[in-house]
Design a protein around this motif. Structure first.
Motif, mmCIF file in Angstrom:
data_model
loop_
_atom_site.group_PDB
_atom_site.id
_atom_site.type_symbol
_atom_site.label_atom_id
_atom_site.label_comp_id
_atom_site.label_asym_id
_atom_site.label_seq_id
_atom_site.Cartn_x
_atom_site.Cartn_y
_atom_site.Cartn_z
ATOM 1 N N LYS A 232 0.848 -1.189 0.000
ATOM 2 C CA LYS A 232 0.000 0.000 0.000
ATOM 3 C C LYS A 232 0.880 1.234 0.000
ATOM 4 O O LYS A 232 1.846 1.324 0.725
ATOM 5 N N TYR A 233 0.540 2.194 -0.824
ATOM 6 C CA TYR A 233 1.334 3.408 -0.942
ATOM 7 C C TYR A 233 1.078 4.375 0.202
ATOM 8 O O TYR A 233 1.826 5.303 0.416
ATOM 9 N N THR B 66 -0.705 2.135 6.646
ATOM 10 C CA THR B 66 -1.831 1.284 7.000
ATOM 11 C C THR B 66 -2.801 1.986 7.943
ATOM 12 O O THR B 66 -4.013 1.799 7.848
ATOM 13 N N GLU B 67 -2.279 2.833 8.831
ATOM 14 C CA GLU B 67 -3.155 3.491 9.805
ATOM 15 C C GLU B 67 -4.187 4.394 9.131
ATOM 16 O O GLU B 67 -5.276 4.587 9.657
ATOM 17 N N LYS B 68 -3.861 4.922 7.959
ATOM 18 C CA LYS B 68 -4.835 5.759 7.255
ATOM 19 C C LYS B 68 -6.010 4.918 6.764
ATOM 20 O O LYS B 68 -7.158 5.348 6.845
ATOM 21 N N ARG B 69 -5.703 3.726 6.235
ATOM 22 C CA ARG B 69 -6.791 2.844 5.801
ATOM 23 C C ARG B 69 -7.592 2.361 6.997
ATOM 24 O O ARG B 69 -8.810 2.210 6.919
ATOM 25 N N ASN B 70 -6.905 2.112 8.100
ATOM 26 C CA ASN B 70 -7.609 1.669 9.306
ATOM 27 C C ASN B 70 -8.625 2.707 9.780
ATOM 28 O O ASN B 70 -9.676 2.353 10.327
ATOM 29 N N LYS B 71 -8.306 3.976 9.575
ATOM 30 C CA LYS B 71 -9.218 5.033 10.015
ATOM 31 C C LYS B 71 -10.543 5.002 9.265
ATOM 32 O O LYS B 71 -11.584 5.351 9.823
ATOM 33 N N ASP C 237 -8.132 9.809 -0.819
ATOM 34 C CA ASP C 237 -6.693 9.556 -0.890
ATOM 35 C C ASP C 237 -6.385 8.064 -0.834
ATOM 36 O O ASP C 237 -5.536 7.556 -1.576
ATOM 37 N N VAL C 238 -7.078 7.344 0.040
ATOM 38 C CA VAL C 238 -6.799 5.922 0.243
ATOM 39 C C VAL C 238 -7.394 5.061 -0.862
ATOM 40 O O VAL C 238 -6.736 4.166 -1.404
ATOM 41 N N ILE D 31 -19.103 8.503 -2.185
ATOM 42 C CA ILE D 31 -20.354 8.318 -2.928
ATOM 43 C C ILE D 31 -20.099 7.619 -4.262
ATOM 44 O O ILE D 31 -20.853 6.728 -4.671
ATOM 45 N N THR D 32 -19.019 8.008 -4.943
ATOM 46 C CA THR D 32 -18.678 7.341 -6.197
ATOM 47 C C THR D 32 -18.346 5.877 -5.942
ATOM 48 O O THR D 32 -18.737 4.991 -6.709
ATOM 49 N N TYR D 33 -17.648 5.615 -4.849
ATOM 50 C CA TYR D 33 -17.304 4.241 -4.478
ATOM 51 C C TYR D 33 -18.567 3.412 -4.273
ATOM 52 O O TYR D 33 -18.648 2.263 -4.729
ATOM 53 N N ILE D 34 -19.563 3.986 -3.629
ATOM 54 C CA ILE D 34 -20.831 3.279 -3.394
ATOM 55 C C ILE D 34 -21.523 2.978 -4.714
ATOM 56 O O ILE D 34 -22.007 1.863 -4.940
#
Length: 258
Positions: free
Chosen positions: A146-147, A150-155, A193-194, A200-203
């Motif tokens: 992951k670029y 990991t803590e950012k994705r965890n958030k 960023d992650v 909303i686009t992701y959904i």
């Protein structure tokens, strides 16, 4: 690159799971490999060479030899290796190399698969395919880099979990931000960023992915699918589908069944 190709592998048959021994300086050349193979050299080391690139195979470096690839290999340190050979229609010319930290766990899966195939108990063929997928999954997961920390994705993980379970309901950025304990503005920025796209686009992209799966089946009309995915009506669904896929749901369904 590894995950893009390997995640599309459809294993139709496992041919063998074996353990072999090679002496130092043993070498050979192979052209247009007829099937796929996963190799773990748990004693000594072997070097593979293909298209000007070299690949180390030892206890910490596993290789996958795709169907269709050509290569040379030479044992540089004597020792045993385990190999699983399996069939998939996918063809690739590049050898895949994985640097792994959990090699003991992966080797255990190799040995268990070999043991099951030796006993040939009921359903061992299905179990062989399942276990080979498990090894591939472990390798892909070990290779994922992951670029972002990991803590950012965890958030944002509480929001991702919520979306996965409730994608067919009305979800707002404020609700997702509250789940993560972040402000709406910062949550939306961090999510983008992650993940690479807004919440909303992701959904919507997740809904359309589900819609494409549903349209491949014989169950439910387009109206039923739209309702199942949380769209207010078939018109909103059709408009969103065409935006992300480029054609209408009805045309996509027709193409899939022709």
């Amino acid at each position: 690159m590894h995950s893009d190709i390997l995640s599309n592998l459809i294993i139709t048959k496992v041919y063998s799971a074996t353990t072999l021994y090679t002496e130092k300086n043993t070498k050979t050349q192979r052209n247009n490999r007829p099937n796929w193979a996963i190799v773990i050299k748990y004693e000594g080391e072997t070097m593979y060479a293909s298209e000007g690139k070299s690949y180390l195979s030892d206890i910490h470096n596993l290789v996958i030899l795709p169907k269709g690839c050509s290569y040379e290999w030479q044992c540089t340190q004597s020792g045993h290796f385990s190999m699983i050979e399996f069939e998939s229609e996918l063809i690739c010319s590049d050898i895949f190399s994985f640097s792994v930290k959990n090699s003991d766990k992966i080797l255990k899966l190799f040995k268990e698969l070999e043991y099951k195939r030796t006993l040939r108990k009921s359903m061992y063929e299905l179990e062989s395919i399942r276990d080979t997928y498990s090894i591939l999954l472990m390798l892909i997961q070990s290779a994922q880099k992951k670029y972002l920390p990991t803590e950012k994705r965890n958030k944002i993980s509480p929001a991702l979990d919520y979306i996965a379970k409730n994608y067919n309901t009305d979800i707002r950025n404020d609700d997702l931000a509250q789940l993560t304990g972040l402000s709406t503005v910062y949550f939306r920025k961090l999510f983008t960023d992650v993940i690479g796209t807004s919440p909303i686009t992701y959904i919507h992209e997740l809904r359309i992915k589900k819609a494409k799966e549903m349209l491949k089946s014989d169950y439910g009309s387009i109206t039923d699918i739209a309702q199942s995915l949380g769209y207010l009506n078939i018109y909103d669904f059709s408009r969103a589908f065409k935006k992300y896929v480029g054609i209408s749901p009805s045309k996509y369904e027709t193409q899939r069944h022709n």
